[in-house]
Design an enzyme around this catalytic site. Structure first.
Site, mmCIF file in Angstrom:
data_model
loop_
_atom_site.group_PDB
_atom_site.id
_atom_site.type_symbol
_atom_site.label_atom_id
_atom_site.label_comp_id
_atom_site.label_asym_id
_atom_site.label_seq_id
_atom_site.Cartn_x
_atom_site.Cartn_y
_atom_site.Cartn_z
ATOM 1 N N SER A 1 56.504 27.800 110.556
ATOM 2 C CA SER A 1 57.844 27.308 110.296
ATOM 3 C C SER A 1 58.855 28.439 110.145
ATOM 4 C CB SER A 1 57.771 26.563 108.966
ATOM 5 O OG SER A 1 58.648 25.504 108.936
ATOM 6 N N CYS A 2 60.076 28.170 110.535
ATOM 7 C CA CYS A 2 61.203 29.017 110.122
ATOM 8 C C CYS A 2 62.370 28.049 109.994
ATOM 9 C CB CYS A 2 61.465 30.131 111.125
ATOM 10 S SG CYS A 2 61.719 29.559 112.799
#
Ligand SMILES: O=P(O)(O)O[C@H]1[C@H](O)[C@@H](O)[C@H](O)[C@H](O)[C@@H]1OP(=O)(O)O
Length: 974
Positions: free
Chosen positions: A891-892
């Site tokens: 994730s970002c």
């Protein structure tokens, strides 16, 4: 700047290409470097002096790079047009519902004439690239499928990147495939489209049926010049099955020019079953994008690598279901508040206000749901929609990615990861921070402000909800079991009586236990004082003539003790339940004693003597008649307790809500949003993991004995808005521990019946995953019996971008440190309970020898070590998760750019560590995946542009291995 697509000397082809290849790409500038300089300079006056030196250095460096690139561009553009030479190689995969093909095509060494050309004194070697297009036999136009990477400056270019056709592509035996080879002078994707940057070298066309009918599964084609006359080489195509590669199958595809005369067709067929050959749940995963590569191993063999990225319908279906559940739960809450009956005017007004607020939330959720129900089309929310109000419950850019590796003489290996934008409330924004900060601030404020009510901690409100749920759930159960008991009595079945009594006793005990809490007692007292006509005891603190004739409740630090309140009343009601159950037990014992011996084979329940009750019955009478009054009494006592407990707990929640308005409800909504995104991602990961592990007995055992770890890797920075995102994400991921999964047998194999279903309420949800009957039958009986399967969510965060550089040097990274340390403890304790309950043979085998305990030890050291951008934490956590059979997430902010760098790096690291990827190929493989792989397609899907949104300033701050290849990043055209 002009915006042509790939230059071709064939005008009609060029026109079709312009239309069909990357239709939305606008080509305006060279990638982002000019943008970097401007942005950086504009920022300078706004930044504190302490940052200026740091940024100034980066800007200077940037300018240097920019100048160098411009120079290179000029030099390159002076070069003469190149020509095709000895070897090009590409892979191509085709698939349709009935036919699924994957081709590796070698554009072979040229004919002797071409060789003469190569040797004709040109001093520049070409940068070759192959475009693959399909000619639809009905429509007669070209549709681009993909292109290979550019192999620079080689007369013997060897392409590693494949090209693919989506499964829904209507490929048939008549489908024509056109291969066109170009020489590219500037590898930046934008420049590839400029006529002055590329030269046509040659092309060849073949039909799928030619290939399928070909002798020895091979096809030889001439590569023709632009006038279609001159043969400038040959193309050979051959077939192998992905997943069944034998030693030697790929031997012909080597870097050796003389041998590289063939190409490969990889066939895979999909049977249209709910679980396909890759164990992929076809009903949930949609719109696959596939890429194929071939890479060399340390022993000069070849491996085939296929990436497959898909959307997941759960992106929308889980949030929709959750919204329904949120609405139902809040409606129930309103009803319970109304059921509180008459309250003093003070509390009545507060109740009205709370009901009004709940009503607003319900209306907003209903509106969102109505909007979501209108949505059709792709099954993912693109990054640019992250702050759209009606999409706030939908996870950002949720995709699955599977890497499949085929090596000679080895079973295929699969590596899965789910990519998703950090679950966060973008619509609500991050001005005050994210959930973790907002919630603790809110709790502190609640405690310290002199509210006119008792302070109830989150644990108290959770307890109140739990009691409400327990009584709501257990009362009908007890009532049903009591009826069953009477039925058994009517049938004169002692075994039936015993059976029903056993369960009834168990549930009643559970019921009594649920209510055995100080909170219920104290809440009854509080409710008592909130009723009209309550006259408070006179004490020194009391001032007469209060508003509404009521003494305002003073804020108290703890639940009040119930001095004036007749607590015995509650104790009596409560104890009556136990008493009446004892009477039932005693009566059944009595009936049993009257039975002939052979009817009394079961172990009697220990006697609970209540002689007065028993003796009042006629031992000779009808069983049902004798039991009925006792059972009715039990039901009445239970009902009495339920009414009181329900009102008491509802009053706790009313007080809590009244104290928290409006902030408490905003936070609840924010939490709902973040949780919805997190749950959609988790459900997607769980389904993917389950399908992949359906035949793995060890995995299934681990699943029901301990549960699965769900490891989230996050690359958010601990600076500016991303701090708020991380604070949201921390709570969202941690809230996933309130979720369990259950596997059910689908009613039919119809795709609609295979959709996961969410049930429950905010403090606990269950996701039921239906499986087709045949698949369900193969499961261990514990799972088939509906055992709740647990998940252990863990989150590790390491910021890697330029903002993290600032945070590392001048900011605060305590959030990241705390998250990593806390989650390490969760992971460690999961490992401990796993080792206690599950034999190590259940865990998967990996080539990397390092012991799990040692890996955890190293991770434990890393999370306490002060080291900037310590990405080793992420690698270790990811490795441990895979070794633990867990579910991997990356994730970002939007799961588009940084996530793509991380996922491709992880894939290549797996190829290196688990499949002996030749170290000379590591960076090439990484660049290929980043340049032409599924992740650049992900970027295209999100922003309609094939560029990672990084500028040079950002990249300089990245750990080197996270930087994409030149030409793939830059200013994104909006
Ligand atoms: O996928 P992400 O890495 O969150 O995308 C970022 C990118 O890293 C950053 O360089 C750029 O400036 C944008 O903020 C990207 O976020 P978007 O959510 O706007 O795609």
């Amino acid at each position: 700047m002009t915006s042509h697509f790939l230059y071709s000397e064939d005008t009609s082809l060029r026109n079709s290409f312009k239309k069909e290849f990357y239709p939305s790409t606008t080509l305006t500038s060279c990638p982002g470097n000019d943008g970097v300089v401007v942005i950086s300079l504009l920022l300078l006056p706004l930044l504190p002096l302490s940052l200026l030196t740091f940024l100034f250095n980066l800007v200077l460096f940037d300018v240097g790079v920019l100048l160098r690139e411009c120079t290179i561009l000029t030099v390159l553009s002076l070069c003469p047009p190149p020509f095709i030479n000895s070897l090009s190689l590409l892979h191509l995969s085709l698939s349709s519902p009935t036919l699924s093909l994957c081709l590796c095509v070698c554009v072979s060494s040229p004919s002797p004439e071409c060789r003469d050309l190569i040797g004709s004194g040109r001093d520049r070697t070409p940068n070759a690239l192959v475009q693959v297009a399909v000619i639809d036999p009905r429509e007669q136009y070209l549709v681009s499928q993909a292109c290979t990477e550019i192999v620079e400056g080689s007369r013997d270019p060897l392409f590693l990147t494949g090209v693919t056709f989506p499964p829904e592509y209507p490929a048939s035996p008549e489908t024509l495939v056109k291969l066109t080879v170009y020489d590219v002078r500037d590898k930046a994707r934008d420049n590839v489209s400029k006529p002055q940057s590329v030269s046509f070298l040659g092309s060849a066309t073949f039909s799928v049926s030619d290939l399928l009918r070909s002798k020895d599964d091979q096809l030889t084609l001439n590569l023709r010049s632009s006038d279609g006359v001159l043969a400038v080489g040959t193309v050979l195509v051959s077939r192998v099955n992905m997943g069944e590669m034998e030693e030697g199958d790929m031997d012909h595809i080597t870097a050796d020019v003389q041998q590289a005369q063939k190409c490969t067709l990889v066939c895979e067929s999909s049977q249209g079953t709910p679980i396909d050959k890759d164990n992929s749940p076809l009903t949930v995963f949609k719109n696959p994008v596939c890429k194929v590569y071939k890479f060399q191993t340390v022993d000069s063999k070849w491996m085939l690598v296929r990436e497959q990225m898909e959307e997941c319908t759960l992106s929308f279906s889980i949030p929709r279901q959750l919204l329904h559940l949120y609405i139902q739960e809040d409606m129930r809450r309103i009803q319970e508040l109304r059921d509180l009956g008459e309250l003093s005017p003070h509390w009545d007004n507060l109740r009205k206000e709370v009901i009004g607020r709940y009503g607003q939330v319900i209306a907003a959720y209903q509106e969102t749901l109505a909007e979501l129900n209108k949505i059709t089309g792709p099954s993912f929310k693109p990054s640019c929609s992250k702050a759209q109000r009606y999409l706030e419950f939908i996870p950002i850019n949720l995709h699955t990615q599977r890497m499949r590796v085929t090596c000679p003489r080895q079973t295929d290996a699969f590596y899965d990861v789910i990519t998703v934008g950090a679950p966060a409330a973008h619509f609500q924004g991050f001005k005050g921070g994210g959930l973790q900060r907002l919630l603790s601030r809110h709790e502190a404020e609640k405690k310290s402000t002199a509210y006119q009510c008792i302070y109830y901690s989150p644990e108290h409100t959770a307890k109140a909800q739990e009691v409400l749920h327990s009584v709501g759930h257990l009362q009908p159960l007890i009532s049903g079991l009591a009826d069953q008991l009477l039925q058994a009595a009517q049938q004169h079945s002692m075994a039936g009586l015993r059976e029903a009594l056993k369960t009834l006793a168990g549930k009643t005990e559970q019921f009594v236990h649920a209510l055995k809490d100080e909170l219920v007692k104290s809440a009854l007292l509080a409710l008592h004082t909130a009723q009209p006509g309550y006259s408070p005891p006179q004490n020194p603190g009391h001032s007469p003539g209060q508003e509404d004739g009521q003494a305002p409740l003073k804020r108290q630090d703890s639940i009040p003790c119930h001095k004036e309140y007749d607590e015995e009343e509650w104790d009596r009601v409560w104890a009556d339940v136990a008493k009446s159950l004892n009477c039932v037990i005693a009566m059944v014992d009595k009936l049993q004693e009257q039975e002939p011996i052979n009817n009394n084979q079961e172990q009697p329940i220990p006697k609970q003597v209540l002689a007065d009750v028993i003796t009042s019955h006629n031992p000779e009478g009808d069983w049902r008649e004798q039991l009925c009054p006792l059972v009715v009494r039990l039901k009445e006592c239970v009902a009495e307790v339920v009414v009181r407990a329900r009102r008491a707990m509802t009053f706790v929640l009313l007080q809590e809500a009244a104290c928290s308005i409006p902030q408490g409800l905003f936070l609840k909504q924010r939490r709902d949003v973040v949780f919805s995104q997190a749950l959609a991602a988790l459900a997607c990961g769980f389904v993917m993991r389950l399908y992949a592990g359906m035949e793995d007995k060890g995995f299934l055992r681990q699943l029901h004995l301990v549960g699965l770890v769900a490891q989230f890797e996050s690359l958010l920075s601990t600076y500016s808005e991303e701090i708020g995102m991380l604070e949201d994400m921390e709570v969202g991921i941690s809230d996933l521990h309130r979720v369990a999964f259950k596997i059910t047998q689908a009613k039919t194999d119809d795709p609609c019946d295979l959709q996961p279903v969410v049930i429950g309420r905010r403090d606990h949800y269950t996701v039921e995953v239906p499986l087709p009957r045949l698949a369900f039958q193969t499961l261990p009986h514990e799972i088939k019996e509906g055992k709740a399967l647990q998940v252990y969510p863990v989150l590790f965060n390491v910021g890697i971008n330029e903002q993290q550089t600032i945070a590392d040097r001048f900011g605060d990274i305590s959030l990241q440190e705390r998250i990593n340390q806390r989650n390490f403890e969760i992971l460690d304790s999961y490992y401990k309970s796993l080792s206690d309950k599950v034999p190590s043979e259940c865990l998967p085998c990996f080539q990397t020898q390092m012991d799990l305990k040692d890996l955890l030890g190293t991770l434990g050291q890393n999370v306490v070590t002060k080291k900037r951008k310590n990405v080793e934490i992420l690698w270790l956590a990811g490795t441990i998760c895979r070794r633990l059979n867990g579910i991997r997430f990356t994730s970002c902010k939007s799961a588009k750019d940084r996530t793509s760098m991380s996922v491709t790096l992880e894939q290549c690291a797996l190829l290196r560590d688990e499949h002996q990827l030749n170290k000379d190929y590591f960076i090439r493989a990484l660049d290929c995946m980043r340049r032409e792989g599924c992740r650049i397609e992900n970027v295209q899907k999100n922003i309609k542009c094939r560029k990672y949104a990084f500028n040079m300033l950002q990249l300089m701050a990245f750990p080197k291995i996270y930087r994409p290849p030149e030409g793939t990043y830059g200013k994104v055209d909006s």
